[in-house]
Write a protein that holds these residues in place. Structure first.
Motif, mmCIF file in Angstrom:
data_model
loop_
_atom_site.group_PDB
_atom_site.id
_atom_site.type_symbol
_atom_site.label_atom_id
_atom_site.label_comp_id
_atom_site.label_asym_id
_atom_site.label_seq_id
_atom_site.Cartn_x
_atom_site.Cartn_y
_atom_site.Cartn_z
ATOM 1 N N ILE A 51 21.799 60.815 29.427
ATOM 2 C CA ILE A 51 21.978 61.270 30.666
ATOM 3 C C ILE A 51 22.159 62.909 30.853
ATOM 4 O O ILE A 51 21.501 63.463 31.510
ATOM 5 C CB ILE A 51 23.379 60.857 31.278
ATOM 6 C CG1 ILE A 51 23.313 59.284 31.612
ATOM 7 C CG2 ILE A 51 23.823 61.392 32.495
ATOM 8 C CD1 ILE A 51 24.528 58.660 31.871
ATOM 9 N N VAL A 66 19.265 62.443 42.132
ATOM 10 C CA VAL A 66 19.085 61.073 42.651
ATOM 11 C C VAL A 66 17.684 60.608 42.857
ATOM 12 O O VAL A 66 16.870 61.349 43.796
ATOM 13 C CB VAL A 66 19.969 60.817 43.928
ATOM 14 C CG1 VAL A 66 19.947 59.565 44.461
ATOM 15 C CG2 VAL A 66 21.623 61.115 43.554
ATOM 16 N N THR A 111 13.373 59.194 37.576
ATOM 17 C CA THR A 111 13.417 58.648 36.185
ATOM 18 C C THR A 111 13.130 59.374 35.275
ATOM 19 O O THR A 111 12.299 60.059 35.215
ATOM 20 C CB THR A 111 12.635 57.092 36.589
ATOM 21 O OG1 THR A 111 13.219 56.450 37.734
ATOM 22 C CG2 THR A 111 12.776 56.232 35.319
ATOM 23 N N ARG A 171 17.154 55.549 35.002
ATOM 24 C CA ARG A 171 17.066 55.977 36.464
ATOM 25 C C ARG A 171 18.309 56.333 37.174
ATOM 26 O O ARG A 171 19.379 55.849 36.784
ATOM 27 C CB ARG A 171 16.519 54.779 37.198
ATOM 28 C CG ARG A 171 16.264 54.990 38.678
ATOM 29 C CD ARG A 171 15.625 53.765 39.328
ATOM 30 N NE ARG A 171 16.759 52.810 39.483
ATOM 31 C CZ ARG A 171 16.863 51.745 38.869
ATOM 32 N NH1 ARG A 171 15.730 51.334 38.259
ATOM 33 N NH2 ARG A 171 17.887 50.770 38.999
ATOM 34 N N ARG A 172 18.317 57.390 37.898
ATOM 35 C CA ARG A 172 19.418 57.631 38.587
ATOM 36 C C ARG A 172 19.572 57.187 40.169
ATOM 37 O O ARG A 172 18.625 57.520 40.632
ATOM 38 C CB ARG A 172 19.662 59.238 38.638
ATOM 39 C CG ARG A 172 21.014 59.644 39.258
ATOM 40 C CD ARG A 172 21.584 61.185 39.381
ATOM 41 N NE ARG A 172 22.626 61.393 40.263
ATOM 42 C CZ ARG A 172 23.167 62.523 40.359
ATOM 43 N NH1 ARG A 172 22.578 63.570 39.887
ATOM 44 N NH2 ARG A 172 23.958 62.532 40.979
ATOM 45 N N ASP A 173 20.556 56.336 40.349
ATOM 46 C CA ASP A 173 20.760 55.497 41.613
ATOM 47 C C ASP A 173 21.644 56.641 42.362
ATOM 48 O O ASP A 173 22.053 57.566 42.212
ATOM 49 C CB ASP A 173 21.062 54.348 41.327
ATOM 50 C CG ASP A 173 20.114 53.396 40.727
ATOM 51 O OD1 ASP A 173 18.995 53.611 40.789
ATOM 52 O OD2 ASP A 173 20.641 52.761 39.787
ATOM 53 N N ASP A 180 24.621 57.936 44.333
ATOM 54 C CA ASP A 180 26.098 57.946 44.194
ATOM 55 C C ASP A 180 26.926 56.823 45.000
ATOM 56 O O ASP A 180 26.523 56.703 45.740
ATOM 57 C CB ASP A 180 26.808 59.285 44.396
ATOM 58 C CG ASP A 180 25.945 60.357 43.189
ATOM 59 O OD1 ASP A 180 25.260 59.988 42.432
ATOM 60 O OD2 ASP A 180 26.213 61.692 43.666
ATOM 61 N N ARG A 237 28.629 58.901 39.689
ATOM 62 C CA ARG A 237 27.182 58.873 39.628
ATOM 63 C C ARG A 237 26.661 57.673 39.004
ATOM 64 O O ARG A 237 27.572 57.265 37.956
ATOM 65 C CB ARG A 237 26.772 60.213 38.711
ATOM 66 C CG ARG A 237 27.029 61.477 39.525
ATOM 67 C CD ARG A 237 26.575 62.680 38.670
ATOM 68 N NE ARG A 237 26.825 64.218 39.338
ATOM 69 C CZ ARG A 237 26.489 65.212 38.760
ATOM 70 N NH1 ARG A 237 25.953 65.368 37.604
ATOM 71 N NH2 ARG A 237 26.879 66.122 39.429
ATOM 72 N N TYR A 282 23.811 55.539 37.110
ATOM 73 C CA TYR A 282 22.529 55.541 36.085
ATOM 74 C C TYR A 282 22.410 54.133 35.629
ATOM 75 O O TYR A 282 23.254 53.236 35.237
ATOM 76 C CB TYR A 282 22.784 56.567 35.038
ATOM 77 C CG TYR A 282 22.910 57.941 35.420
ATOM 78 C CD1 TYR A 282 21.805 58.657 35.549
ATOM 79 C CD2 TYR A 282 24.179 58.333 35.662
ATOM 80 C CE1 TYR A 282 21.904 60.082 35.870
ATOM 81 C CE2 TYR A 282 24.252 59.791 35.907
ATOM 82 C CZ TYR A 282 23.300 60.654 36.123
ATOM 83 O OH TYR A 282 23.376 61.987 36.357
ATOM 84 N N SER A 331 23.695 49.074 34.525
ATOM 85 C CA SER A 331 24.095 50.377 35.114
ATOM 86 C C SER A 331 25.546 51.077 34.997
ATOM 87 O O SER A 331 26.407 49.997 34.596
ATOM 88 C CB SER A 331 24.328 50.354 36.883
ATOM 89 O OG SER A 331 23.028 49.818 37.287
ATOM 90 N N ASN A 387 28.496 64.383 34.179
ATOM 91 C CA ASN A 387 27.609 63.636 33.711
ATOM 92 C C ASN A 387 28.376 62.807 32.304
ATOM 93 O O ASN A 387 27.479 62.747 31.343
ATOM 94 C CB ASN A 387 26.269 64.169 33.336
ATOM 95 C CG ASN A 387 25.523 63.828 34.509
ATOM 96 O OD1 ASN A 387 25.746 63.116 35.316
ATOM 97 N ND2 ASN A 387 24.719 64.817 34.551
#
Length: 292
Positions: free
Chosen positions: A200, A207, A210, A231-233, A235, A246, A248, A255, A262
């Motif tokens: 990370i 957001v 990837t 991948r960051r989804d 928040d 956050r 990820y 997830s 982070n």
């Protein structure tokens, strides 16, 4: 019959084995074992596994290049960036505790993890450069509460500075060197969740973004190099944490939650920071794994 193949030995020793997860081909062999007399089980497993080491993304080699421990030109006292303990939630079948520590060591970064459950203790120290690229990783697996624990201890050293990346394993049977196939990894996936912090930090995603690349996955009994995505989804607010986190996702399905710095502080399956577990046991760094 010769059963030197590690996959077959793992099936034969499964009930007393210390390791966390088992590849699909090994699980298939294990199911076959449960339905056949002993000698036929071994033969069937050999057929199912199709060549043992040859089917894995690693191969035995005679020797590996030995590198000194990562260091900086100007040594510095470690700076603590984060530490804590994570504990599995109510949906987990096993109570799992994970102690972690994240440090800056001058030009280096390091994460140490101790993961405990009823049948195994796994200790990891991963050392990275200041951009969070992995350099060297130690892993020790042991079984809690057994007599003569050294007979069951398995210590592995992963070296990212070699091309291809290599592993040296030391256990009661001796020392073995292996080289990984599948590409040169520059990301790490390891036991527990805290080690994902390094990826990370390395990716620094917004957001919706990837990061995809070659990762060495050392969670399994049989490690492998694969192309993996982080991948960051969006928040989200987690009620039981009382805060926004956050999110990820790695492997497209796992997830984890991270704080504003982070640092991983939990996951979607219910792993959460715990404050009542007491002081973490001292981490024991292995020594002389690659020596004579």
């Amino acid at each position: 019959m010769n059963v030197d193949c590690p996959l077959v030995r793992a099936v034969l020793d499964r009930r007393g084995n210390m390791h966390e997860r088992v590849p699909k081909d090994l699980r298939a062999a294990e199911r076959a074992f449960a339905r056949r007399p002993s000698m036929k089980r071994v033969f069937l497993a050999l057929l199912l596994l199709g060549g043992c080491e040859s089917c894995l993304k690693r191969t035995v080699v005679e020797e590996v290049t030995v590198h000194p421990a990562p260091s900086c030109d100007e040594p510095a006292e470690p700076e603590l960036l984060a530490q804590g303990s994570l504990m599995s939630g109510p949906i987990h079948r096993e109570r799992v505790i994970e102690h972690f520590r994240v440090e800056a060591r001058g030009c280096l970064r390091a994460i140490t993890v101790r993961q405990e459950w009823s049948r195994q203790i796994t200790e990891v120290e991963a050392v990275f450069d200041d951009a969070w690229n992995p350099i060297q990783v130690w892993k020790r697996m042991s079984i809690p509460g057994v007599p003569e624990p050294e007979q069951y201890e398995d210590v592995r050293l992963y070296e990212f500075r070699n091309e291809p990346a290599t592993m040296t394993e030391r256990n009661a049977e001796g020392r073995t060197h292996r080289a990984f196939r599948g590409g040169q990894p520059n990301r790490l996936v390891g036991p527990g969740r805290a080690l994902i912090t390094a990826w990370i930090q390395r990716a620094d995603l917004e957001v919706g973004e990837t990061d995809r690349g070659m990762a060495l996955d050392v969670r399994e009994l049989f490690e492998r190099v694969d192309e993996v995505a982080l991948r960051r989804d969006a928040d989200r607010f987690e009620d039981d944490l009382g805060r926004e986190v956050r999110v990820y996702t790695v492997f497209g399905r796992e997830s984890v939650f991270a704080d504003e710095n982070n640092i991983v502080i939990g996951d979607l399956a219910g792993l959460r920071l715990a404050t009542d577990l007491g002081e973490a046991p001292e981490f024991r760094l292995p020594q002389e794994i690659v020596g004579p």
